[in-house]
Design a protein around this motif. Sequence first.
Motif: not given
Length: 76
Positions: A69-70, A73-75
């Motif tokens: 899981t990143d 990721d910008g979310q």
Amino acid sequence: AAADPVSMVPGGLEGGSWCNEHMLHERLDIIEEKVIKTVEHLESEVKSLLNMISETTLNIPTAPGTPLTDIFDGQY
């Protein structure tokens, strides 16, 4: 054109207005400087925290086959 002598004399008709405006600009300059320093400090703290999070997540062992899981990721 010659300057108005009344406005040039301390305590003249316009002197109080100029003095108040000058003091206001000085205070605003001081506040602006403090805000800039605070923002720079906060940016440094955020970068440091993000680096610590990044280093920590790299050291977490994962079981084989577990999807990564990143967290960046910008979310949100």
